[in-house]
Every structure is written in C-alpha cells, then in structure tokens.
Design an enzyme around this catalytic site. Structure first.
Site, short mmCIF file in Angstrom:
data_model
loop_
_atom_site.label_atom_id
_atom_site.label_comp_id
_atom_site.label_asym_id
_atom_site.label_seq_id
_atom_site.Cartn_x
_atom_site.Cartn_y
_atom_site.Cartn_z
CD GLU A 263 -2.88 -1.05 2.44
OE1 GLU A 263 -2.76 -0.08 3.23
OE2 GLU A 263 -3.73 -1.94 2.58
CG HIS A 281 -6.08 0.66 4.91
ND1 HIS A 281 -4.83 0.09 5.04
CD2 HIS A 281 -6.69 0.46 6.10
CE1 HIS A 281 -4.69 -0.41 6.25
NE2 HIS A 281 -5.80 -0.20 6.91
#
Length: 531
Positions: A263, A281
C-alpha cells in the site's frame, strides 16, 4: 517544565485541545510527518510524538529522538513504527485499538453485502445507462455460513452482526475458549474445517509470522467452491496471486478487499477482476472513528506523560492512573532490588526469579517485573528503562520467572529478587512501609531493616567484635557522614552483613583502609536512583 508533544499528522482540533487543556506543550505540524529529514531534525525536542499512518517512525527517526518517551498512534496499525528500535530505546509505543472497532467491523459487513450482490459493478453498469438485471444475480446472506478467522475485538463484533443477519458463524481463533464461543453464539472450529464449510470467509487477525498468507494457495484450494472472501484486516494475510487465479477459475466466486500486501496499491493481481470489490483502506474511515482515535490517543499520551499511566501500549504492560499512584512506591522498590543485585553481580546472569508476597501479589506484576529487570540491567546500560529492559534480557537469553503468594510473614507484602548465575544465586527482599518509603528487609537470607539512599556501602564479614568500630572510625577519618547503619547476621559467630547509607560516595581510600583491617570478606559501594 511541561512535557512537549509533536503532532506530525492530521489530528482533529479537539485532540490538540486535549493536550493543551492537560497542560501539555503541543506543537501541531500536520505535514511534517511526510518530511523525514525535517522530522529527524526536530524530533529531539519532544517527549511525545502523536501520529496517524503518514508518519514513518524509522530507526533514523528514533536515533534522533533523544528525549522521546512515547509514540501514540491514532488507530490500530503500527506497521509504520519501528517498534523494536523504539523498545530498545525505551520509548513506549501505544495505539488506540478500540476507537475504530465498530467502524472496521461495519466496513467488513458492508463489503460482504457488496460482494454478495455485486453492488459496485451493478452501480457502474447502471451509471453507464445499461440495465443488466440478469447479469448481476446475487446470493442471500441469510442462512449462509460465515467463517471468521480471528474472533477478537473486531472479529467478535462481526460475529455478532452476522448472527443478527441469521448467518451460521464458524470461528477459528487459537485464543478463543469453548465457553467464550458459546456465549458469542459461534462454533469454534479449526482452520481446515472453516475452509471446507464456509460460504463467506472474513479475516480479522493482525499480520504476524503466524498469520502471513494464512489463506495461501493450499488453503484456498481447501475452500468450498463458490466461497467469497473478505479482508478488512491487514494486507499479506491472503496470497493475492493465488486468490486471483482462484477467482479466474471460478473456485472463488468473489472477493472484497480493503487492505493489500503493498500500500498504497496502484496495481494488484485482484484489480479489474469480475466481482472483486476494492476500497483504499477505508476500514477506519468514518467521521466518528477518526475523531474517537484522535481523542483517545491524546488522552492516553497525556495520562502517561503526566501521571505515568500506560494504556494500550504494545511494548509495556498497561498501568492505570490509579495503579500508577498505588504502585509507585512498589515500582521504586522493585527497581532498587534489581539495582542491588545488578551491582553485586559480575558474572553473566542466567535467570531472574521474582517472588511477590501479600498485598503486592495482587498488583500489576508485569509492570513490577519490568521495574526489577530495569534495575538489574542499569549496571550494564545506564540508559535502560522499564520498556527496553525486558527486550535486552530476552536478547541475552535470561529466563524470567514470577511467583506470587498470600501473606506469609510479618510484613503486609514484600518482593524478593533472586539472580542466578553459573556460580551462585544472590537474593534480596524489600517492602514498602506505611510512609511510602521502600526498605531492604533481607539480604542473603539475613534479616535487616535498611533505608535506601543514593549512596550506600555493603560489607560482609564474620560475626566478630570490632566491625561497627572499624566502619565508623574509617568513615569518620575519611569525612564520610553516615545517615543510617544497619547490621544483620545469620547466627552468632556466623556470616554477618552491614549496610551503610551515607551522604556521599565512599572514596576508594576509605574502602582500602577497611580492606587492610582483614575483618571484611566483601566491601562494595552501591548507588541508587532515589530522586
């Protein structure tokens, strides 16, 4: 001087105000966390650092954090903090595990609905002016079996919500007891059983060596055909490439992921596959959760910096404000007992055994253990504290054992510390009197009653006349004032000890004079931090 806290990520103004209201000198620089060089230049000025996910607290930052005592993460994940480096430096790392539990659980349920009914794809199709009712045939949740991997705080909420949806819930969690499972209304199963029976699988575990790729290619092959998989916990729990292949083959009917192995995720094997729902997220991304974790971290950090209370720490036992107040004298005693044995021991330590008796046995023993270990380790490393000491002890292979027992003697409570080396065992016991002052009450099995001072002298000798005179005369001749003098012996004519509390360090010349008398088998100057 008021403690100083740096906020290096975006936190709500209400959280900033909490620091100010508590008397903390707070510096709100919400963009400095993205500038590693600037952060490393200024971090040495602060006692506390409050962050979200943007700030990366690396080894370099920690090395520059000469005064830092606590790092507070507003949220659950602490992957952006080098916790090992922080622990070795004696910096407490705390998070806010309860501020976004509901939000994250709700997101997992929302993702389960979304993948069950293909809502994102159906929405995009409808926006494009298409009307593809037959293309987006979904499945009901009612009556389906949900497999929950990890039934802790968030997983437990998901179980509760799923049962309200009339789903049958299976839970795989090594720490979930049968009684607790019954109260939750779930069936406790092993992982293979869950994989074989679940129509939906949702993950709610941290990322560790044990949970990495818990849904591997082999595990995915054991799942029920047509299963749908939801991950709103941590990236790396699922083998994303293997899952992509299982989706393409049709073995897995759908997936909903809020977290990814890498990420920010600009590309991923799961992207652009049919019936794969992806969000960036967002598990904790609600107004309520963001406010909750910000306020919580401000309160926790303020409590620690002002009262010593430790809440939700990842590298230190939690200690409430009330415990900190009551335990304060006992923590100081624990440190003094450890310091005594540390200063008296020159050989490598193999084990530390700690006995808690009476009232102290009901206190927070983990915190007291940290105090003992820190006291012992300070001889080798003066910068060690209650956070870093257990890490150092573990690295050195020192075995720590704890025993607690009901009141067994004249004192309401006491602590006894025994250090074991290859050559000997050395023990000392102490208590806290009603005045809040710690005392040594036993050394080497010999009963004493000794106040603890910054400067002390410990001697051992055969129980013969002349010891008190020799000690008093030698201290007087060398200008050392005695504040307190304690004697003890095992039996008449046997081994005896003396412990002197003096106003200043005993000079080497005075110790040499004592040695010349031939009366003493051991002469050891000691120093204690009694501030």
């Amino acid at each position: 001087m008021a403690p100083k806290v740096l906020i290096s990520d975006k936190l709500s103004e209400a959280a900033v105000q909490i620091f100010r209201d508590r008397g903390i000198d707070v510096d709100f620089q919400p963009d400095v966390g993205k500038d590693k060089e600037k952060l490393s230049q200024i971090i040495g000025n602060y006692d506390g650092l409050a962050i979200r996910s943007a700030t990366k607290v690396t080894q370099k930052i920690i090395d520059a954090a000469t005064n830092l005592r606590v790092i507070g993460r507003a949220g659950i994940g602490t992957d952006n903090i080098d916790k090992e480096a922080a622990s070795k430096k004696g910096i407490i790392v705390m998070n806010t595990p309860f501020g976004n539990m509901i939000t994250t659980a709700e997101h997992a349920i929302a993702m389960m609905f979304a993948v069950a009914r293909q809502i994102p794809e159906a929405s995009a199709s409808t926006h494009d002016g298409k009307w593809e009712k037959s293309k987006f045939m979904g499945v009901e949740l009612t009556g389906k079996t949900l497999g929950v991997i990890g039934a802790g705080n968030i997983g437990g909420i998901v179980c509760d919500r799923a049962r309200a949806l009339k789903m049958k819930v299976l839970a795989y969690d090594p720490f979930l007891g049968e009684e607790k499972a019954k109260k939750m209304g779930v069936e406790k199963v092993d992982l293979d059983d869950l994989l074989a029976r679940a129509d939906f699988i949702t993950l709610h575990v941290p990322f560790t060596d044990q949970t990495a790729n818990i849904l591997s290619a082999d595990a995915l092959a054991k799942t029920k055909k047509g299963v749908r998989i939801i991950n709103c916990a941590r990236g790396g729990l699922v083998d994303e490439k293997a899952l992509a292949e299982a989706l393409k083959s049709g073995h897995v009917a759908g997936a909903a992921f809020d977290v990814f192995a890498k990420e920010p995720a600009s590309e991923n094997p799961l992207f652009h596959l049919p019936n794969v729902v992806c969000t960036p997220h967002l598990g904790a991304a609600t107004t309520e959760a963001q406010e909750n974790v910000a306020l919580q971290v401000a309160e926790q950090m303020s409590n620690y910096l002002l009262t010593g209370a430790v809440e939700n720490a990842l590298n230190m036992p939690s200690v409430t404000a009330e415990e900190a107040r009551v335990m304060g004298p006992w923590v100081r005693l624990a440190g003094h007992l450890g310091s005594f044995t540390g200063q008296m021991t020159d050989e490598p330590i193999r084990a530390i055994n700690i006995l808690y008796d009476g009232v102290v046995a009901g206190m927070n023993l983990e915190a007291l253990n940290c105090g003992v270990i820190a006291g012992i380790m300070k001889k080798a490393n003066p910068d060690v504290n209650m956070v870093s000491a257990p890490v150092i002890a573990k690295e050195r292979g020192i075995q720590i054992s704890t025993t607690n027992q009901d009141k067994s003697g004249a004192f309401d409570g006491y602590i006894k510390v025994t250090v074991v080396t290859a050559k000997r065992e050395r023990s000392i016991a102490g208590t806290v009197f009603s005045d809040g002052k710690p005392r040594f009450i036993q050394i080497k099995g010999i009963n004493i009653d000794a106040e603890i001072g910054a400067h002390m002298l410990y001697t051992t000798n055969e129980d013969v006349p002349g010891i008190i005179g020799a000690l008093g005369q030698t201290m007087g001749d060398n200008g050392v004032n005695i504040a307190n003098f304690t004697l003890g012996r095992a039996q008449a004519g046997g081994e005896a000890i003396a412990l002197l509390y003096v106003d200043e360090p005993v000079p080497a010349e005075a110790r040499a004079k004592l040695a010349e008398t031939g009366l003493f088998t051991q002469i050891k100057p000691l120093a204690f931090d009694v501030a």
